[in-house]
Structure formats: C-alpha cells, structure tokens
Design a protein around this motif. Sequence first.
Motif, PDB file in Angstrom:
ATOM      1  N   GLN A  58      33.972  91.949 -20.505  1.00 19.70           N
ATOM      2  CA  GLN A  58      33.591  90.545 -20.376  1.00 19.70           C
ATOM      3  C   GLN A  58      32.135  90.371 -20.802  1.00 19.70           C
ATOM      4  OE1 GLN A  58      34.383  89.712 -16.253  1.00 19.70           O
ATOM      5  NE2 GLN A  58      36.582  89.441 -16.592  1.00 19.70           N
ATOM      6  N   GLU A  59      31.797  89.137 -21.218  1.00 19.08           N
ATOM      7  CA  GLU A  59      30.430  88.823 -21.652  1.00 19.08           C
ATOM      8  C   GLU A  59      29.993  89.671 -22.855  1.00 19.08           C
ATOM      9  OE1 GLU A  59      29.130  86.314 -20.392  1.00 19.08           O
ATOM     10  OE2 GLU A  59      30.009  86.062 -18.403  1.00 19.08           O
ATOM     11  N   LYS A  62      24.647  92.658 -20.853  1.00 16.28           N
ATOM     12  CA  LYS A  62      25.732  91.734 -20.520  1.00 16.28           C
ATOM     13  C   LYS A  62      25.404  90.837 -19.330  1.00 16.28           C
ATOM     14  CE  LYS A  62      28.285  94.721 -17.336  1.00 16.28           C
ATOM     15  NZ  LYS A  62      29.587  95.346 -17.017  1.00 16.28           N
TER      16      LYS A  62
END
Length: 406
Positions: A222-223, A276
Amino acid sequence: MSSNYRNFRNNVPWLILFLEAVFIVLFYFLSSDDGAPISSIYPAFQDVNQMVIFGLGFFLTFLKRYGFSSTGFNLLIIALGVQCFMLIEGLLVFFLLSENEDSLTRITKATMSMTSVVISTGAVLGKANPVQLILMTVVEIIVFRMSRWINTTFLEVPGDIGMMHVHLFGAYFGLAVSSRFSEPSPRSEKNASTPKSDLLSMLGTLFLWVFWPSFNSVLVVQEKSKAICNTYFALAVSAVTSFVLSVLTTKDGKFRMTHIHHAVLAGGVAVGYTAKSIEYPWIAMILGLLAGVIAILGSYCIQRCFNPALKIHDTSGVHFIFGLPGVLGALAQVVLFLINNWPTLPSLGYLVTIGIGAFCLTISAALITGLITGFILNLKLFKTTPVSKYFEDQFYWEFPHLAVGF
C-alpha cells in the motif's frame, strides 16, 4: 608470483564448481514451480536487477587499475549470492513453515539483499581476492537473512522496512571485515582514480539514482505511489545539496566529482525506512538535505579522524555513503513514528524501543559477524592477497596487449 597464479587457478574454479553443484542439488529438493503471475512485479524487478548488477558494478569502478575486477567480481558474487539466498528461503519455508512466496518475489528479495554484500565488498575493494569475496558473500547473505528473520518474527518489523536495513548491514559488515585486512601504503599510486574511471563510476551512480525509487517501493503493498514520490524528492534534494557543499568545501571553489559520487544517493538511502509513511514531500526533502550534508561532511571527519584511529581502510567510503545515511533514516523512522502516534502514549515507549532495537540489532550483528568473517578470510588457507598487489586487475585478469608492467 607464478605460485600465486597457480594457487589462484587451483582454488577459485573448484570452489565455484563445488558451490554450484551444492546449489543445484539443494534446488532439486527445495524448489517448486508455483506458476504465479509475474506481470505486477516484473518491471520493478528489472529496475532492481539493473541497479545491483549495472549500477553498483560501475559505481565501484573508480580505481584506475581495478575496473575489470570491480564489474566482473560483482557479477560473480551476485549470481552466486542470489542462488544462496533462494536456498535459505526454501529452508525457512521447509523448517519453519513460513509463507511460501512466488519465485519472482523471492528472486527480487534476493537481489535486494545482495545489495548488502556489494556494499560490503566496496569496503574491501581491491584488497580481497575472489576466494575471499565468495566466502564473504555466502556468510553475509546467510547472516543478513537471519537478522531480517529475527527482526520480522520477534520484533515484528514490517518486511519492506526490514529490507531497508540492507544499507546498514552492508556498510558495517564491510567495515568490520576491512579492519582485519592490512592497510595499503598511503603513498600507493594504484589507490587512486582517473578522469575516465571517475566517469564510469558516475555512470553507475546515475543508474542507481534513476532506479532508486523502484528499490524503495518494490516491496510496498500500500502507498506505493507515495513511496516513489518521497524517494524521488529526497534524492533530488540530496543531489542539489551535494553540488552546493562541493563548491563550499573545496579550496578553489570548483565542483569535485567524488563529492557528487558520495552524496547524491544519500537521500534515497535515508528515506527508505519512511518513504511510504511520510505524508508531506517537504519532510522527505529535509531528510534528503540532512543525508547529503552527512555524506559529504562525514567523509571529511571519518577519513581524517575515525578510520585512522581504528586502522580501518574503507576503499569506497561505504560508511558515509550508505552507513551514516542509513542510521539517519532509521532514527527518522523512530522520530516520525513517535510524532504520528503521540496520542497512544502507554504503548508508545515499547514500540519505539522495538524500532531502535531493530536497527541496533542489525548493526551489532553486522559488526560481530564481520569481525569474525574478516579474521577467517585472512587465514593463510585463503591465500591472502599481498599488499603490493592491492587494487590491481592484472593479478587476476589477462591483458594480452601488455607484455610487461601495467
């Protein structure tokens, strides 16, 4: 000299063939065809592979008489090290019943882990012979993987952040190994660069700079977009900072290629832990600025004070290129975590202690095992290279156009 060449010829091929035979046999029992789709990760794997083989290979070609060995031995140890890492992963899956990932993900992690070994070879560049480099590769890749396993299993460090310890481990393992090698003469002409070798080294630096966002984001689930952007901003600021400080710290007020070579990557190293999780680009930019300053100013302090006092000869300057920016990034992760989770104060102290403990464990494991490895590598059994033949390709490579001399 002829006896040294015979020893080299008798030892290296058989060691490589023995390791390759062991790898093939173990792959027969441990590997499996998972048939997983590769489209999602393959482009990032290409970037990481080019970084490690082409980028780091040419990054280490700054010595004027050690270009063949820098690129050639780099390819050799990466090819062997990736296979070794894959076997370690297979053993962990078999004995510890850990998650069995698809082959391409494991190869990507293996290639990233080999960054640690290549960084370590930079500290002993020109001093270690191929036998020593191969043995160092096998030992380091095993110890680094086990330190990551301890961090992720017992300290619950996320896998992508645990991989960013690769810079810390590689730098301090290499420094510890280098401390066991004889120091070259300070008047040695071979321990120097030429405009051509500096240009080739800068070419490798540029490849690393371009592909570094992929390195920091390839394992992020994610990110991922945030990780890429923050890495780019940190790299950009560290590059600009290196040019500024290069002019300010030279007597004639001119740019110095070694400064650019040392500092432009520092931002990418430092931001790897937090790429991130950084919400605003200006935070990544400040981190890149600090990393660039540490890389250039650290080179002055370390080379003049730290290394002579401890009798360490760091050929490539891995301490201030990768080690100190890695420490900065690890501390920045703890500070940002503390700021972002301040309301959860009761459990915050424990989590901060875990974060600090993870990178302290990494450095401690690197230093201890590096010292032991350096001691073993300098036993007469492994045919230590004489100091007079440091930084010289001709000791290992054929030059048909040279009748005598080099």
